[in-house]
Write a protein that holds these residues in place. Structure first.
Motif, mmCIF file in Angstrom:
data_model
loop_
_atom_site.group_PDB
_atom_site.id
_atom_site.type_symbol
_atom_site.label_atom_id
_atom_site.label_comp_id
_atom_site.label_asym_id
_atom_site.label_seq_id
_atom_site.Cartn_x
_atom_site.Cartn_y
_atom_site.Cartn_z
ATOM 1 N N UNK A 250 0.822 -1.174 0.000
ATOM 2 C CA UNK A 250 0.000 0.000 0.000
ATOM 3 C C UNK A 250 0.871 1.244 0.000
ATOM 4 N N UNK A 251 0.277 2.349 -0.296
ATOM 5 C CA UNK A 251 0.999 3.619 -0.341
ATOM 6 C C UNK A 251 0.185 4.664 0.419
ATOM 7 N N UNK A 252 0.867 5.444 1.238
ATOM 8 C CA UNK A 252 0.221 6.517 1.985
ATOM 9 C C UNK A 252 0.640 7.842 1.368
ATOM 10 N N UNK A 253 -0.344 8.649 0.957
ATOM 11 C CA UNK A 253 -0.090 9.992 0.425
ATOM 12 C C UNK A 253 -0.665 11.017 1.390
ATOM 13 N N UNK A 254 -0.053 12.183 1.422
ATOM 14 C CA UNK A 254 -0.525 13.288 2.254
ATOM 15 C C UNK A 254 -0.802 14.479 1.365
ATOM 16 N N UNK A 255 -1.982 15.061 1.520
ATOM 17 C CA UNK A 255 -2.400 16.185 0.690
ATOM 18 C C UNK A 255 -2.734 17.387 1.585
ATOM 19 N N UNK A 256 -2.135 18.557 1.287
ATOM 20 C CA UNK A 256 -2.483 19.739 2.074
ATOM 21 C C UNK A 256 -3.829 20.307 1.613
ATOM 22 N N UNK A 257 -4.605 20.764 2.579
ATOM 23 C CA UNK A 257 -5.876 21.420 2.281
ATOM 24 C C UNK A 257 -5.845 22.777 2.973
ATOM 25 N N UNK A 258 -6.128 23.828 2.210
ATOM 26 C CA UNK A 258 -6.067 25.186 2.743
ATOM 27 C C UNK A 258 -7.472 25.731 2.967
ATOM 28 N N UNK A 259 -7.685 26.285 4.145
ATOM 29 C CA UNK A 259 -8.971 26.892 4.484
ATOM 30 C C UNK A 259 -8.972 28.355 4.040
ATOM 31 N N UNK A 260 -10.153 28.971 4.049
ATOM 32 C CA UNK A 260 -10.296 30.364 3.640
ATOM 33 C C UNK A 260 -9.479 31.305 4.518
ATOM 34 N N UNK A 261 -9.271 30.944 5.784
ATOM 35 C CA UNK A 261 -8.506 31.807 6.685
ATOM 36 C C UNK A 261 -6.996 31.616 6.538
ATOM 37 N N UNK A 262 -6.554 30.745 5.596
ATOM 38 C CA UNK A 262 -5.133 30.516 5.329
ATOM 39 C C UNK A 262 -4.531 29.367 6.120
ATOM 40 N N UNK A 263 -5.304 28.781 7.021
ATOM 41 C CA UNK A 263 -4.770 27.648 7.781
ATOM 42 C C UNK A 263 -4.692 26.415 6.881
ATOM 43 N N UNK A 264 -3.817 25.549 7.269
ATOM 44 C CA UNK A 264 -3.587 24.357 6.445
ATOM 45 C C UNK A 264 -3.802 23.101 7.282
ATOM 46 N N UNK A 265 -4.421 22.119 6.666
ATOM 47 C CA UNK A 265 -4.594 20.803 7.282
ATOM 48 C C UNK A 265 -4.037 19.762 6.311
ATOM 49 N N UNK A 266 -3.421 18.754 6.860
ATOM 50 C CA UNK A 266 -2.856 17.671 6.050
ATOM 51 C C UNK A 266 -3.774 16.459 6.175
ATOM 52 N N UNK A 267 -4.211 15.948 5.033
ATOM 53 C CA UNK A 267 -5.101 14.786 5.012
ATOM 54 C C UNK A 267 -4.395 13.591 4.390
ATOM 55 N N UNK A 268 -4.367 12.477 5.122
ATOM 56 C CA UNK A 268 -3.747 11.273 4.553
ATOM 57 C C UNK A 268 -4.737 10.493 3.697
ATOM 58 N N UNK A 269 -4.194 9.756 2.738
ATOM 59 C CA UNK A 269 -5.010 8.828 1.955
ATOM 60 C C UNK A 269 -4.175 7.578 1.710
ATOM 61 N N UNK A 270 -4.845 6.446 1.692
ATOM 62 C CA UNK A 270 -4.163 5.170 1.511
ATOM 63 C C UNK A 270 -4.610 4.557 0.196
ATOM 64 N N UNK A 271 -3.612 4.129 -0.591
ATOM 65 C CA UNK A 271 -3.904 3.468 -1.862
ATOM 66 C C UNK A 271 -3.318 2.057 -1.791
ATOM 67 N N UNK A 272 -4.169 1.076 -2.002
ATOM 68 C CA UNK A 272 -3.705 -0.306 -1.993
ATOM 69 C C UNK A 272 -2.873 -0.590 -3.233
ATOM 70 N N UNK A 273 -1.799 -1.332 -3.043
ATOM 71 C CA UNK A 273 -0.946 -1.706 -4.165
ATOM 72 C C UNK A 273 -1.225 -3.128 -4.606
ATOM 73 N N UNK A 274 -0.343 -3.642 -5.427
ATOM 74 C CA UNK A 274 -0.473 -5.018 -5.902
ATOM 75 C C UNK A 274 -0.221 -5.997 -4.770
ATOM 76 N N UNK A 275 -0.848 -7.162 -4.852
ATOM 77 C CA UNK A 275 -0.664 -8.238 -3.888
ATOM 78 C C UNK A 275 0.287 -9.259 -4.504
ATOM 79 N N UNK A 276 1.296 -9.662 -3.747
ATOM 80 C CA UNK A 276 2.259 -10.648 -4.229
ATOM 81 C C UNK A 276 2.198 -11.875 -3.329
ATOM 82 N N UNK A 277 1.687 -12.961 -3.871
ATOM 83 C CA UNK A 277 1.571 -14.198 -3.116
ATOM 84 C C UNK A 277 2.927 -14.871 -2.993
ATOM 85 N N UNK A 278 3.217 -15.349 -1.792
ATOM 86 C CA UNK A 278 4.437 -16.107 -1.536
ATOM 87 C C UNK A 278 4.018 -17.524 -1.183
#
Length: 187
Positions: free
Chosen positions: A1-29
């Motif tokens: 999986x991969x974790x990305x972080x995206x900044x989000x800016x509010x009207x007052x100029x404050x910033x919040x960071x939001x994480x998102x998770x993307x599943x990757x390929x599955x490798x069977x062993x």
């Protein structure tokens, strides 16, 4: 999986960071039949190794998957499966535990008979580079772990003996092998 972080800016100029998770390929062993008893992973940048001990029909087996990832000027490329390996025929004895160094180029396996097998995966074909009895034939290894950047192994037996083996090129050889460099007083 991969974790990305995206900044989000509010009207007052404050910033919040939001994480998102993307599943990757599955490798069977291993095979689709039987419980996985132990897993090891090594990430050597462009080469990654996932190894597993699998209980298949009452018999322990050693399997590994080799993944490759090329680096380009644009960053890391796609992770691709390079090999799916059954390493069981390279073992002498019944596998008990495994370790994969972070270099992603080998698998170290202890057996219930007291052997340690060093299997090198960095060439065209898997190669059993070394097998040895660190504490004598029939004396199983109780614990096995890497120290000093994954080029040295510290091993103990059930009687308290503790030895350190380092990966080096011994005189008269052209390949890196594990050589005992230290024996500690029994615990």
């Amino acid at each position: 999986f991969r974790v990305d972080y995206t900044p989000e800016f509010a009207a007052d100029g404050s910033r919040a960071i939001s994480p998102s998770i993307k599943l990757g390929d599955f490798y069977q062993v291993g095979t689709s039949k039987g419980a996985i008893r132990q897993v090891g992973f090594g990430d050597g940048a462009n080469t990654k190794v996932i190894a597993a001990l699998q209980d298949h029909a009452g018999r322990m087996e050693l399997h590994a998957v080799i993944l490759r990832q090329k680096n380009t000027l644009m960053g890391k490329g796609k992770l691709t499966k390079d090999a799916d390996l059954d390493l069981t025929p390279l073992l002498t004895g019944t596998p008990q535990s495994l370790r994969v160094p972070r270099t992603g180029d080998s698998v170290i396996v202890t057996t219930s008979e007291g052997l340690v097998d060093y299997i090198f995966l960095g060439g065209d074909q898997p190669e059993k580079r070394q097998e040895w009895y660190p504490f004598g034939k029939g004396q199983p290894v109780a614990s096995l772990d890497f120290v000093f950047g994954d080029v040295s192994l510290v091993m103990t037996d059930s009687k308290g003996a503790m030895d350190v083996f380092s990966l080096l090129v011994p005189e008269g050889s052209d390949k890196r092998l594990f050589v005992k460099i230290k024996t500690f007083d029994p615990l």
